[in-house]
Design a protein around this motif. Sequence first.
Motif, PDB file in Angstrom:
ATOM      1  N   ASN A 146       1.165  -1.415   0.126  1.00  0.00           N
ATOM      2  CA  ASN A 146      -0.232  -0.157  -0.403  1.00  0.00           C
ATOM      3  C   ASN A 146       0.875   1.239   0.120  1.00  0.00           C
ATOM      4  N   LEU A 147       1.851   1.342  -0.291  1.00  0.00           N
ATOM      5  CA  LEU A 147       3.305   2.298  -0.851  1.00  0.00           C
ATOM      6  C   LEU A 147       2.398   3.123  -2.081  1.00  0.00           C
ATOM      7  N   LEU A 148       1.964   2.220  -3.051  1.00  0.00           N
ATOM      8  CA  LEU A 148       1.902   2.975  -4.251  1.00  0.00           C
ATOM      9  C   LEU A 148       0.462   2.634  -4.881  1.00  0.00           C
ATOM     10  N   SER A 149      -0.031   2.686  -5.578  1.00  0.00           N
ATOM     11  CA  SER A 149      -0.890   2.900  -6.054  1.00  0.00           C
ATOM     12  C   SER A 149      -2.161   3.697  -7.191  1.00  0.00           C
ATOM     13  N   MET A 150      -3.351   3.728  -8.201  1.00  0.00           N
ATOM     14  CA  MET A 150      -3.508   4.607  -8.990  1.00  0.00           C
ATOM     15  C   MET A 150      -4.210   5.615  -7.874  1.00  0.00           C
ATOM     16  N   ILE A 151      -3.973   5.641  -6.892  1.00  0.00           N
ATOM     17  CA  ILE A 151      -4.540   7.374  -5.614  1.00  0.00           C
ATOM     18  C   ILE A 151      -3.066   7.366  -5.254  1.00  0.00           C
ATOM     19  N   LYS A 152      -2.527   6.775  -4.486  1.00  0.00           N
ATOM     20  CA  LYS A 152      -0.981   6.893  -4.478  1.00  0.00           C
ATOM     21  C   LYS A 152       0.329   7.363  -5.066  1.00  0.00           C
ATOM     22  N   PRO A 153       0.566   7.945  -6.356  1.00  0.00           N
ATOM     23  CA  PRO A 153       1.273   7.807  -7.205  1.00  0.00           C
ATOM     24  C   PRO A 153       2.783   8.494  -6.746  1.00  0.00           C
ATOM     25  N   GLU A 154       2.415   9.279  -5.466  1.00  0.00           N
ATOM     26  CA  GLU A 154       3.449  10.048  -5.600  1.00  0.00           C
ATOM     27  C   GLU A 154       4.822   9.185  -5.159  1.00  0.00           C
ATOM     28  N   GLN A 155       4.764   8.589  -4.830  1.00  0.00           N
ATOM     29  CA  GLN A 155       5.624   6.955  -4.544  1.00  0.00           C
ATOM     30  C   GLN A 155       6.610   7.686  -5.866  1.00  0.00           C
ATOM     31  N   LEU A 156       6.603   7.963  -6.976  1.00  0.00           N
ATOM     32  CA  LEU A 156       6.803   7.449  -8.124  1.00  0.00           C
ATOM     33  C   LEU A 156       8.119   8.421  -8.073  1.00  0.00           C
ATOM     34  N   GLU A 157       8.076   9.879  -7.576  1.00  0.00           N
ATOM     35  CA  GLU A 157       8.499  10.850  -7.554  1.00  0.00           C
ATOM     36  C   GLU A 157      10.156  10.403  -6.427  1.00  0.00           C
ATOM     37  N   ARG A 158      10.241   9.994  -5.990  1.00  0.00           N
ATOM     38  CA  ARG A 158      10.736   9.558  -4.747  1.00  0.00           C
ATOM     39  C   ARG A 158      12.136   8.721  -6.003  1.00  0.00           C
ATOM     40  N   PHE A 159      11.777   8.155  -6.806  1.00  0.00           N
ATOM     41  CA  PHE A 159      12.709   7.445  -7.640  1.00  0.00           C
ATOM     42  C   PHE A 159      13.142   7.925  -8.812  1.00  0.00           C
TER      43      PHE A 159
ATOM     44  N   ALA B 255       1.460   1.675  10.787  1.00  0.00           N
ATOM     45  CA  ALA B 255       3.496   0.635   9.776  1.00  0.00           C
ATOM     46  C   ALA B 255       1.771   0.121   8.941  1.00  0.00           C
ATOM     47  N   LEU B 256       0.604  -0.378   8.619  1.00  0.00           N
ATOM     48  CA  LEU B 256      -0.399  -0.246   7.640  1.00  0.00           C
ATOM     49  C   LEU B 256      -0.371   0.280   6.692  1.00  0.00           C
ATOM     50  N   ASN B 257       0.382   1.321   6.825  1.00  0.00           N
ATOM     51  CA  ASN B 257       1.330   2.094   5.597  1.00  0.00           C
ATOM     52  C   ASN B 257      -0.108   3.431   5.363  1.00  0.00           C
ATOM     53  N   LEU B 258      -1.401   3.194   6.901  1.00  0.00           N
ATOM     54  CA  LEU B 258      -1.728   4.717   6.160  1.00  0.00           C
ATOM     55  C   LEU B 258      -1.600   6.247   6.172  1.00  0.00           C
TER      56      LEU B 258
ATOM     57  N   ILE C 152     -10.067   2.068  14.822  1.00  0.00           N
ATOM     58  CA  ILE C 152      -9.292   0.750  15.123  1.00  0.00           C
ATOM     59  C   ILE C 152      -9.287  -0.396  14.412  1.00  0.00           C
ATOM     60  N   LEU C 153     -11.715  -0.468  14.341  1.00  0.00           N
ATOM     61  CA  LEU C 153     -11.441  -0.630  12.928  1.00  0.00           C
ATOM     62  C   LEU C 153     -11.967  -0.528  11.917  1.00  0.00           C
ATOM     63  N   ALA C 154     -12.147   1.121  11.993  1.00  0.00           N
ATOM     64  CA  ALA C 154     -11.283   1.904  10.388  1.00  0.00           C
ATOM     65  C   ALA C 154     -10.317   1.373  10.310  1.00  0.00           C
ATOM     66  N   VAL C 155      -8.676   1.545  10.805  1.00  0.00           N
ATOM     67  CA  VAL C 155      -7.655   1.128  10.141  1.00  0.00           C
ATOM     68  C   VAL C 155      -7.803   0.212   9.965  1.00  0.00           C
ATOM     69  N   VAL C 156      -8.113  -0.991   9.918  1.00  0.00           N
ATOM     70  CA  VAL C 156      -7.398  -2.480   9.284  1.00  0.00           C
ATOM     71  C   VAL C 156      -8.814  -2.830   9.012  1.00  0.00           C
ATOM     72  N   GLU C 157     -10.467  -2.419   8.410  1.00  0.00           N
ATOM     73  CA  GLU C 157     -11.067  -1.726   6.901  1.00  0.00           C
ATOM     74  C   GLU C 157     -10.346  -1.641   6.252  1.00  0.00           C
ATOM     75  N   ARG C 158      -9.406  -0.479   6.073  1.00  0.00           N
ATOM     76  CA  ARG C 158      -9.383   0.013   5.349  1.00  0.00           C
ATOM     77  C   ARG C 158      -7.805   0.061   4.856  1.00  0.00           C
ATOM     78  N   ALA C 159      -7.232  -0.859   5.360  1.00  0.00           N
ATOM     79  CA  ALA C 159      -5.871  -1.786   5.366  1.00  0.00           C
ATOM     80  C   ALA C 159      -6.579  -3.203   4.229  1.00  0.00           C
ATOM     81  N   GLU C 160      -7.529  -3.369   4.296  1.00  0.00           N
ATOM     82  CA  GLU C 160      -8.169  -4.600   3.427  1.00  0.00           C
ATOM     83  C   GLU C 160      -8.535  -4.460   2.403  1.00  0.00           C
ATOM     84  N   GLN C 161      -9.700  -3.161   2.126  1.00  0.00           N
ATOM     85  CA  GLN C 161      -9.814  -3.234   1.298  1.00  0.00           C
ATOM     86  C   GLN C 161      -8.498  -2.952   0.136  1.00  0.00           C
ATOM     87  N   THR C 162      -7.642  -1.894   0.637  1.00  0.00           N
ATOM     88  CA  THR C 162      -6.166  -1.505  -0.230  1.00  0.00           C
ATOM     89  C   THR C 162      -5.864  -2.827  -0.548  1.00  0.00           C
TER      90      THR C 162
END
Length: 260
Positions: free
Chosen positions: A76-89, A195-198, A216-226
Amino acid sequence: MEHGKSRMDQLLQDRAVYQQLCKDYLNLKVLAQNACTSPERLAKCKELVRDPVYSPRKLGRIHQFGDFLRLLEQRNLLSMIKPEQLERFEEMLDSQDLFTDLKRYRQTLDAHRATIERHYLEDLRHRDRRTLLEKEVERVKLECGGGKEEGKRTTEPSKTDSSSKEVPTFAEKRDELYTLLQNEIGRDWRTLARALNLTSTDIDELESSYRLRERILAVVERAEQTQGADSLEVFLDNLRSALARCRRNDLVKKMNKMLQ
């Protein structure tokens, strides 16, 4: 009647923007893959994400930039809604076209973020349905000759560890597991979320919108969805790693016992 037609036209336009962004995101990954022209460049990229990936073993197994990008997506460090990771490279990847297109991509994403995120999460929830993005990935792999490589991989022994057996059990025990985390995580929820990259924005939003147990529930649900969109096994592995980073190996043991 006219209002309903206008609303439908807007929905179709929104979906068209999302579909085009799916294709553009895939193109960014292809450009990035082509721009990583040496093992030395790949090694530098891997070094940049060593801490957030939190798996030197998995990074050590990666020798192709395409596999590297897939690992970032799994974490969950890179996705179509989180493309900014590419800028680091940027310094490691030899492609002006890539970063010109990335800038244009981010402008489109920012202009339509609410719509794009809605369609993106909708596609994630429909795990049994192949999304446009998945179809495009398959098409590009075939066009680039990736299908042959995949064919070679199928001749290797399949992974038969217990993680593949956990998925049906997780479907039955999901609520019980999440209740356990709600009862046990407490004020360590921020550590778990990171740790779940939110993102920090996600964490601040949860803190202002929910009570502790709901956060807490929202954290794990968001991580699961992604993270679990393509593989629940990936999500469960990431959840174990996240709990370990919270120094909650006791919860890892309880989770493992629950999913046996």
